[in-house]
Design a protein around this motif. Structure first.
Motif, PDB file in Angstrom:
ATOM      1  N   VAL A 250       0.798  -1.298   0.014  1.00 35.50           N
ATOM      2  CA  VAL A 250       0.007   0.227  -0.018  1.00 35.50           C
ATOM      3  C   VAL A 250       0.982   1.436  -0.133  1.00 35.50           C
ATOM      4  CG1 VAL A 250      -1.797  -1.073   1.507  1.00 35.50           C
ATOM      5  CG2 VAL A 250      -0.085   0.285   2.850  1.00 35.50           C
ATOM      6  N   TYR A 251      -0.101   2.275   0.289  1.00 29.45           N
ATOM      7  CA  TYR A 251       1.091   3.342  -0.251  1.00 29.45           C
ATOM      8  C   TYR A 251       0.187   4.617  -0.353  1.00 29.45           C
ATOM      9  CZ  TYR A 251      -1.001   5.248  -5.087  1.00 29.45           C
ATOM     10  OH  TYR A 251      -1.656   5.499  -5.946  1.00 29.45           O
ATOM     11  N   GLU A 252       1.555   5.891   0.176  1.00 27.20           N
ATOM     12  CA  GLU A 252       0.421   6.933   0.332  1.00 27.20           C
ATOM     13  C   GLU A 252       1.307   7.913  -0.004  1.00 27.20           C
ATOM     14  OE1 GLU A 252      -2.318   8.946   1.831  1.00 27.20           O
ATOM     15  OE2 GLU A 252      -2.866   6.608   1.897  1.00 27.20           O
ATOM     16  N   VAL A 253       0.404   8.832  -0.913  1.00 25.77           N
ATOM     17  CA  VAL A 253       0.997  10.677  -1.520  1.00 25.77           C
ATOM     18  C   VAL A 253       1.137  11.762  -0.794  1.00 25.77           C
ATOM     19  CG1 VAL A 253       1.579  11.957  -3.080  1.00 25.77           C
ATOM     20  CG2 VAL A 253       1.386   9.564  -4.271  1.00 25.77           C
TER      21      VAL A 253
ATOM     22  N   HIS B 243      -2.859  11.169   6.571  1.00 30.26           N
ATOM     23  CA  HIS B 243      -2.407  10.026   4.816  1.00 30.26           C
ATOM     24  C   HIS B 243      -2.004   8.585   6.304  1.00 30.26           C
ATOM     25  CE1 HIS B 243      -2.372  12.181   1.390  1.00 30.26           C
ATOM     26  NE2 HIS B 243      -1.936  13.654   2.224  1.00 30.26           N
ATOM     27  N   GLN B 244      -1.012   8.928   6.764  1.00 29.56           N
ATOM     28  CA  GLN B 244      -1.316   8.119   7.850  1.00 29.56           C
ATOM     29  C   GLN B 244      -2.168   7.218   8.310  1.00 29.56           C
ATOM     30  OE1 GLN B 244       2.440   7.361   9.522  1.00 29.56           O
ATOM     31  NE2 GLN B 244       2.906   9.232   9.868  1.00 29.56           N
ATOM     32  N   ALA B 245      -3.707   7.587   8.599  1.00 33.33           N
ATOM     33  CA  ALA B 245      -4.726   7.054   8.735  1.00 33.33           C
ATOM     34  C   ALA B 245      -4.733   6.265   8.217  1.00 33.33           C
ATOM     35  CB  ALA B 245      -5.772   7.755   9.521  1.00 33.33           C
ATOM     36  N   ARG B 246      -4.726   6.514   7.138  1.00 33.07           N
ATOM     37  CA  ARG B 246      -5.148   6.203   5.668  1.00 33.07           C
ATOM     38  C   ARG B 246      -4.625   4.949   5.007  1.00 33.07           C
ATOM     39  NH1 ARG B 246      -6.793   8.717  -0.118  1.00 33.07           N
ATOM     40  NH2 ARG B 246      -4.354   9.450   0.060  1.00 33.07           N
ATOM     41  N   LEU B 247      -3.275   4.847   5.177  1.00 36.00           N
ATOM     42  CA  LEU B 247      -1.604   4.143   4.900  1.00 36.00           C
ATOM     43  C   LEU B 247      -2.586   2.666   5.972  1.00 36.00           C
ATOM     44  CD1 LEU B 247       0.832   3.134   3.222  1.00 36.00           C
ATOM     45  CD2 LEU B 247       1.994   4.137   5.679  1.00 36.00           C
ATOM     46  N   ARG B 248      -2.874   2.994   6.981  1.00 32.37           N
ATOM     47  CA  ARG B 248      -2.940   2.215   8.202  1.00 32.37           C
ATOM     48  C   ARG B 248      -4.223   1.095   7.793  1.00 32.37           C
ATOM     49  NH1 ARG B 248       1.065   1.718  11.948  1.00 32.37           N
ATOM     50  NH2 ARG B 248       1.974   4.123  12.324  1.00 32.37           N
ATOM     51  N   ALA B 249      -5.304   2.046   7.019  1.00 34.85           N
ATOM     52  CA  ALA B 249      -6.243   1.592   6.781  1.00 34.85           C
ATOM     53  C   ALA B 249      -6.218   0.939   5.645  1.00 34.85           C
ATOM     54  CB  ALA B 249      -7.832   2.467   6.747  1.00 34.85           C
ATOM     55  N   SER B 250      -5.431   1.209   4.745  1.00 37.14           N
ATOM     56  CA  SER B 250      -4.606   0.608   3.560  1.00 37.14           C
ATOM     57  C   SER B 250      -4.378  -0.875   3.620  1.00 37.14           C
ATOM     58  CB  SER B 250      -4.350   0.935   2.692  1.00 37.14           C
ATOM     59  OG  SER B 250      -4.775   1.968   1.598  1.00 37.14           O
TER      60      SER B 250
ATOM     61  N   GLU C 129       8.203   7.443  13.686  1.00 32.03           N
ATOM     62  CA  GLU C 129       8.927   6.891  13.119  1.00 32.03           C
ATOM     63  C   GLU C 129       9.021   7.010  11.366  1.00 32.03           C
ATOM     64  OE1 GLU C 129       9.340   2.862  13.869  1.00 32.03           O
ATOM     65  OE2 GLU C 129      11.262   2.562  12.858  1.00 32.03           O
ATOM     66  N   ILE C 130       7.971   6.878  10.735  1.00 33.08           N
ATOM     67  CA  ILE C 130       7.946   7.429   9.474  1.00 33.08           C
ATOM     68  C   ILE C 130       7.557   8.208   8.922  1.00 33.08           C
ATOM     69  CG2 ILE C 130       5.522   6.669   7.716  1.00 33.08           C
ATOM     70  CD1 ILE C 130       4.293   4.238   8.677  1.00 33.08           C
TER      71      ILE C 130
ATOM     72  N   GLY D 174      -4.224  -7.429   4.880  1.00 32.58           N
ATOM     73  CA  GLY D 174      -3.735  -7.709   6.321  1.00 32.58           C
ATOM     74  C   GLY D 174      -1.674  -7.923   6.552  1.00 32.58           C
ATOM     75  N   LEU D 175      -2.014  -6.719   6.348  1.00 31.43           N
ATOM     76  CA  LEU D 175      -0.528  -6.562   5.805  1.00 31.43           C
ATOM     77  C   LEU D 175      -0.525  -5.186   7.464  1.00 31.43           C
ATOM     78  CD1 LEU D 175       2.856  -5.699   4.798  1.00 31.43           C
ATOM     79  CD2 LEU D 175       1.406  -3.714   3.608  1.00 31.43           C
ATOM     80  N   GLY D 176       0.768  -6.371   8.063  1.00 30.65           N
ATOM     81  CA  GLY D 176       0.831  -5.267   9.430  1.00 30.65           C
ATOM     82  C   GLY D 176       1.544  -4.040   9.557  1.00 30.65           C
ATOM     83  N   VAL D 177       1.884  -3.239  10.127  1.00 29.04           N
ATOM     84  CA  VAL D 177       2.458  -1.754   9.913  1.00 29.04           C
ATOM     85  C   VAL D 177       3.549  -1.874  11.073  1.00 29.04           C
ATOM     86  CG1 VAL D 177       2.778   0.333   8.684  1.00 29.04           C
ATOM     87  CG2 VAL D 177       1.435  -0.888   7.985  1.00 29.04           C
ATOM     88  N   PRO D 178       4.998  -2.633  11.527  1.00 32.39           N
ATOM     89  CA  PRO D 178       5.932  -1.992  12.532  1.00 32.39           C
ATOM     90  C   PRO D 178       5.934  -1.218  12.394  1.00 32.39           C
ATOM     91  CG  PRO D 178       6.104  -3.681  10.658  1.00 32.39           C
ATOM     92  CD  PRO D 178       5.001  -2.884  10.037  1.00 32.39           C
ATOM     93  N   PHE D 179       5.856  -0.094  11.744  1.00 33.62           N
ATOM     94  CA  PHE D 179       6.459   1.411  11.915  1.00 33.62           C
ATOM     95  C   PHE D 179       5.387   2.215  12.657  1.00 33.62           C
ATOM     96  CE2 PHE D 179       7.075  -0.612   7.813  1.00 33.62           C
ATOM     97  CZ  PHE D 179       8.600  -1.121   8.050  1.00 33.62           C
TER      98      PHE D 179
END
Ligand code: PDD
Length: 313
Positions: A32-35, A49-56, A70-71, A61-66
């Motif tokens: 997934v990505y964000e711009v 954008h951070q919130a949408r990245l995590r929702a995507s 950090e991002i 089913g992808l964990g975002v361990p950051f």
């Protein structure tokens, strides 16, 4: 100033940024990505954008361990490497030139054997690209642009790969955009599986009729654009009624005005669809006012957040 890329914490110029071919982002488009962009060096609507990245990510089913911090740090470090750290904070932007940043954040499943089993990829990859924001020609805002209807390809069915996922798998979008490019247009408008309008290949669609601004609902199968929501908030706050409504071809062709929205282009007036003029074929007053109000609010929020960070640093 050129592009710099941060691959899992290592920053290089774009030519030297590499990712293993066994990364499932490359093999399967699984990620997934964000711009986001900056105004005067300040990241704009970064939290959204951070919130949408995590929702995507959650939708595939992808964990975002950051952490968000950090991002953000990695994004700022990559911007700084690209010479875009605090660009323009002193308000020194020459007109027509952008010294603001375009930042693309990608999270992929990571490197693993050639199998769809997520367990093969224990560590997601985090890639951040920072480069100068591409400049949209002033004529696009002043005179409006032509778009085309995308024929033969529909926007992804919401129960297939939902357009709500800002996915690195962009084949559907690319096919739509290819048609626009072939026709000399700047965007392609997708219909959904029901034949209703959904969105454009890389932006959200709006029409204006009888003074009311309307955009298709999320349920029509489209990305929950951050510019889309911000535009509606700004419009409603200044007394321009903005609402969601299912739209058909006739609504677009019969509209008084139309425009599209995206992070990188803000609000772009549409004056022609295929070979037909929209309204009187000129940029409409409501679109022009929305763009002005949008920019005013973006500038205000950016100035506010740079004053706040100066106070806390
Ligand atoms: N595109 N719809 C699609 C399919 C998009 O790819 C985008 C954004 C939008 C607008 O969303 P937002 O306002 O949050 O940018 C709508 C980005 C800019 C891109 O792919 O570069």
């Amino acid at each position: 100033m050129s592009a710099f890329v941060n691959v899992n914490g290592v920053i290089t110029d774009a030519a030297h940024a590499v990712i293993p071919v066994y990364d499932h982002g490359f093999l399967y488009g699984e990620g997934v990505y964000e711009v986001f962009r900056t105004y005067h060096g300040v990241p704009f609507l970064f939290d959204r954008h951070q919130a949408r990245l995590r929702a995507s990510a959650a939708r595939i089913g992808l964990g975002v361990p950051f952490t968000d911090d950090e991002i953000e740090w990695r994004s700022l470090a990559t911007m700084t490497a690209a010479g875009l750290g605090n660009a323009g904070l002193a308000g020194d932007k020459p007109s027509g030139l952008s010294n603001d940043a375009y930042v693309r954040i990608l999270v992929t499943r990571g490197v693993g054997e050639i199998t769809y089993d997520p367990a093969a990829c224990p560590t997601p990859s985090l890639v951040i690209i920072a480069k100068p924001l591409p400049v949209t020609p002033a004529a696009h805002y002043e005179q409006g642009v032509k778009v085309v209807m995308v024929e033969d390809v529909i926007r992804n069915h919401p129960e297939s790969v939902s357009p709500l996922i800002k996915s690195n798998n962009l084949l559907n979008n690319a096919l739509g955009m290819q048609q626009a490019i072939k026709a000399g247009a700047v965007e392609g408008v997708f219909r959904n599986y029901r034949g209703e309008l959904s969105e454009c290949s890389q932006s959200n669609l709006f029409i204006v009729s009888n003074g009311v601004v309307r955009t298709p609902p999320l349920e029509a199968g489209l990305l929950a654009g951050i510019t889309r929501a911000f535009t509606m908030d700004v419009g409603n706050a200044v007394g321009i009624r903005c609402e969601e409504a299912p739209l058909k071809d006739a609504d677009l062709f019969g509209a008084d005005e139309a425009f599209f929205t995206s992070t990188t282009k803000e609000i772009v007036p549409i004056v022609r669809v295929d070979d037909r003029a929209i309204g009187d074929g000129r940029v409409g007053p409501i679109t022009a006012r929305l763009l002005a109000e949008y920019r005013r609010e973006a500038e205000r929020l950016s100035a506010l957040s740079s004053r706040l960070s100066a106070r806390t640093s």
